[in-house]
Scaffold this motif. Structure first.
Motif, mmCIF file in Angstrom:
data_model
loop_
_atom_site.group_PDB
_atom_site.id
_atom_site.type_symbol
_atom_site.label_atom_id
_atom_site.label_comp_id
_atom_site.label_asym_id
_atom_site.label_seq_id
_atom_site.Cartn_x
_atom_site.Cartn_y
_atom_site.Cartn_z
ATOM 1 N N LEU A 1 0.826 -1.215 0.000
ATOM 2 C CA LEU A 1 0.000 0.000 0.000
ATOM 3 C C LEU A 1 0.861 1.266 0.000
ATOM 4 C CD1 LEU A 1 -2.809 -1.072 2.489
ATOM 5 C CD2 LEU A 1 -3.029 -0.741 0.018
ATOM 6 N N LEU A 2 1.945 1.242 0.762
ATOM 7 C CA LEU A 2 2.841 2.405 0.780
ATOM 8 C C LEU A 2 3.518 2.596 -0.579
ATOM 9 C CD1 LEU A 2 4.361 1.907 4.330
ATOM 10 C CD2 LEU A 2 3.017 3.881 3.578
ATOM 11 N N THR A 3 3.882 1.504 -1.225
ATOM 12 C CA THR A 3 4.471 1.606 -2.565
ATOM 13 C C THR A 3 3.456 2.188 -3.545
ATOM 14 O OG1 THR A 3 5.932 -0.276 -2.139
ATOM 15 C CG2 THR A 3 5.544 0.287 -4.445
ATOM 16 N N TRP A 4 2.224 1.717 -3.459
ATOM 17 C CA TRP A 4 1.162 2.248 -4.324
ATOM 18 C C TRP A 4 0.979 3.745 -4.076
ATOM 19 C CZ3 TRP A 4 -3.698 4.114 -2.660
ATOM 20 C CH2 TRP A 4 -4.564 4.472 -3.707
ATOM 21 N N GLY A 5 0.976 4.156 -2.794
ATOM 22 C CA GLY A 5 0.844 5.569 -2.453
ATOM 23 C C GLY A 5 1.990 6.393 -3.024
ATOM 24 N N HIS A 6 3.189 5.854 -2.951
ATOM 25 C CA HIS A 6 4.367 6.542 -3.497
ATOM 26 C C HIS A 6 4.245 6.721 -5.007
ATOM 27 C CE1 HIS A 6 8.516 7.416 -4.559
ATOM 28 N NE2 HIS A 6 8.524 6.351 -5.327
ATOM 29 N N VAL A 7 3.920 5.639 -5.696
ATOM 30 C CA VAL A 7 3.820 5.692 -7.163
ATOM 31 C C VAL A 7 2.685 6.627 -7.588
ATOM 32 C CG1 VAL A 7 3.277 4.318 -9.219
ATOM 33 C CG2 VAL A 7 4.880 3.433 -7.513
ATOM 34 N N PHE A 8 1.532 6.508 -6.930
ATOM 35 C CA PHE A 8 0.381 7.347 -7.263
ATOM 36 C C PHE A 8 0.710 8.828 -7.085
ATOM 37 C CE2 PHE A 8 -3.354 9.745 -5.897
ATOM 38 C CZ PHE A 8 -4.181 9.577 -6.992
ATOM 39 N N THR A 9 1.282 9.166 -5.928
ATOM 40 C CA THR A 9 1.598 10.558 -5.628
ATOM 41 C C THR A 9 2.608 11.118 -6.628
ATOM 42 O OG1 THR A 9 1.188 10.141 -3.285
ATOM 43 C CG2 THR A 9 2.399 12.132 -3.826
ATOM 44 N N ASN A 10 3.672 10.358 -6.885
ATOM 45 C CA ASN A 10 4.683 10.837 -7.833
ATOM 46 C C ASN A 10 4.103 11.024 -9.227
ATOM 47 O OD1 ASN A 10 6.696 11.053 -5.991
ATOM 48 N ND2 ASN A 10 7.875 9.329 -6.706
ATOM 49 N N ASN A 11 3.278 10.080 -9.673
ATOM 50 C CA ASN A 11 2.682 10.195 -11.009
ATOM 51 C C ASN A 11 1.747 11.395 -11.106
ATOM 52 O OD1 ASN A 11 4.060 7.976 -11.956
ATOM 53 N ND2 ASN A 11 2.364 6.559 -11.705
ATOM 54 N N GLU A 12 0.935 11.611 -10.074
ATOM 55 C CA GLU A 12 0.013 12.742 -10.089
ATOM 56 C C GLU A 12 0.758 14.075 -10.106
ATOM 57 O OE1 GLU A 12 -3.469 13.169 -10.298
ATOM 58 O OE2 GLU A 12 -3.170 11.140 -11.042
ATOM 59 N N VAL A 13 1.767 14.194 -9.240
ATOM 60 C CA VAL A 13 2.540 15.435 -9.182
ATOM 61 C C VAL A 13 3.229 15.677 -10.524
ATOM 62 C CG1 VAL A 13 4.573 16.531 -8.137
ATOM 63 C CG2 VAL A 13 2.839 15.466 -6.675
ATOM 64 N N LYS A 14 3.840 14.642 -11.074
ATOM 65 C CA LYS A 14 4.534 14.797 -12.361
ATOM 66 C C LYS A 14 3.561 15.205 -13.470
ATOM 67 C CE LYS A 14 7.569 12.505 -15.622
ATOM 68 N NZ LYS A 14 8.364 11.324 -15.943
ATOM 69 N N THR A 15 2.405 14.518 -13.521
ATOM 70 C CA THR A 15 1.413 14.824 -14.557
ATOM 71 C C THR A 15 0.955 16.271 -14.465
ATOM 72 O OG1 THR A 15 0.660 12.535 -14.580
ATOM 73 C CG2 THR A 15 -0.851 14.173 -15.469
ATOM 74 N N GLN A 16 0.662 16.726 -13.245
ATOM 75 C CA GLN A 16 0.172 18.096 -13.072
ATOM 76 C C GLN A 16 1.252 19.132 -13.383
ATOM 77 O OE1 GLN A 16 -3.034 18.762 -12.620
ATOM 78 N NE2 GLN A 16 -3.361 16.559 -12.647
ATOM 79 N N LEU A 17 2.483 18.848 -12.975
ATOM 80 C CA LEU A 17 3.559 19.807 -13.231
ATOM 81 C C LEU A 17 3.930 19.865 -14.712
ATOM 82 C CD1 LEU A 17 5.913 19.232 -10.164
ATOM 83 C CD2 LEU A 17 4.378 21.160 -10.564
ATOM 84 N N VAL A 18 3.997 18.726 -15.362
ATOM 85 C CA VAL A 18 4.335 18.697 -16.794
ATOM 86 C C VAL A 18 3.285 19.473 -17.591
ATOM 87 C CG1 VAL A 18 4.520 17.180 -18.819
ATOM 88 C CG2 VAL A 18 5.740 16.612 -16.719
ATOM 89 N N ALA A 19 2.027 19.370 -17.176
ATOM 90 C CA ALA A 19 0.950 20.070 -17.885
ATOM 91 C C ALA A 19 1.131 21.590 -17.833
ATOM 92 C CB ALA A 19 -0.402 19.692 -17.299
#
Length: 197
Positions: A27-45
């Motif tokens: 669950l912690l790994t999923w939280g890490h991956v989810f958070t990083n992907n969301e932040v990256k997606t929003q910042l790249v946009a």
């Protein structure tokens, strides 16, 4: 209590804790991956690109801020660490210059006292926009940082699960070698002294 019963309980507890830590690590790994992907997606946009090294935008900054910005010079913002650097070492510096060291709240208070001051109104509007962008970037940094903490938690959970699994396997091996009659805390008989009159 029989030693074999005690050992079996310890092995079961170790395996149960191993399973719990594996689930927590997942669950912690999923939280890490989810958070990083969301932040990256929003910042790249947002398509924010750091100024190139040696550019006037960087050389005009105070030395410490210029050094921090140079680390990411020319890069597109994709991580929370980059967002924090841009917010604190680029936008903040310009906000201080534009507002003369005053915050948006302080400037808007001055504008309320002199509502016809168009120069101050423009200054307030610019500082508001910069403060808003800085706050959004720092929020992205905060979420990214939580993702990093989740990653360290996942590593600790997986390491704990591995340790408990190894100890449980040693417990199974020990369980097979213990005689059936062995006790965990054997009763010790103490001689009783009887006084005679």
């Amino acid at each position: 209590m029989r030693r074999r019963t005690f050992d079996a309980l310890m092995v079961f507890a170790g395996l149960a804790l191993t399973a719990i830590l594996l689930v927590a690590g997942g669950l912690l790994t999923w939280g890490h991956v989810f958070t990083n992907n969301e932040v990256k997606t929003q910042l790249v946009a947002q398509k924010i690109v750091f100024p190139p090294a040696g550019s006037p935008e960087i050389t005009a900054l105070p030395k410490a801020d210029a050094a921090a910005m140079t680390v990411y010079a020319g890069q597109t913002m994709t991580t929370g660490a980059q967002a924090q650097t841009y917010a604190d070492h680029f936008i903040r510096v310009h906000l201080i210059e534009i507002g003369g060291g005053l915050t948006y709240s302080q400037l808007s208070g001055k504008l309320l006292a002199t509502p016809t001051n168009t120069k101050l109104a423009a200054q307030v509007e610019t500082v508001f926009k910069g403060t808003t962008l800085r706050g959004m970037l720092l929020n992205a940094y905060g979420f990214w940082q939580m993702g990093q903490i989740a990653w360290f938690g996942a590593i600790a959970a997986f390491a704990g699960a591995a340790l408990l699994l190894i100890l449980s396997l040693f417990g199974v091996a020990h369980l097979r070698r213990v005689p059936e009659t062995a006790e965990v805390l054997p009763k010790v008989a103490h001689p009783v002294k009887v006084e005679t009159a």
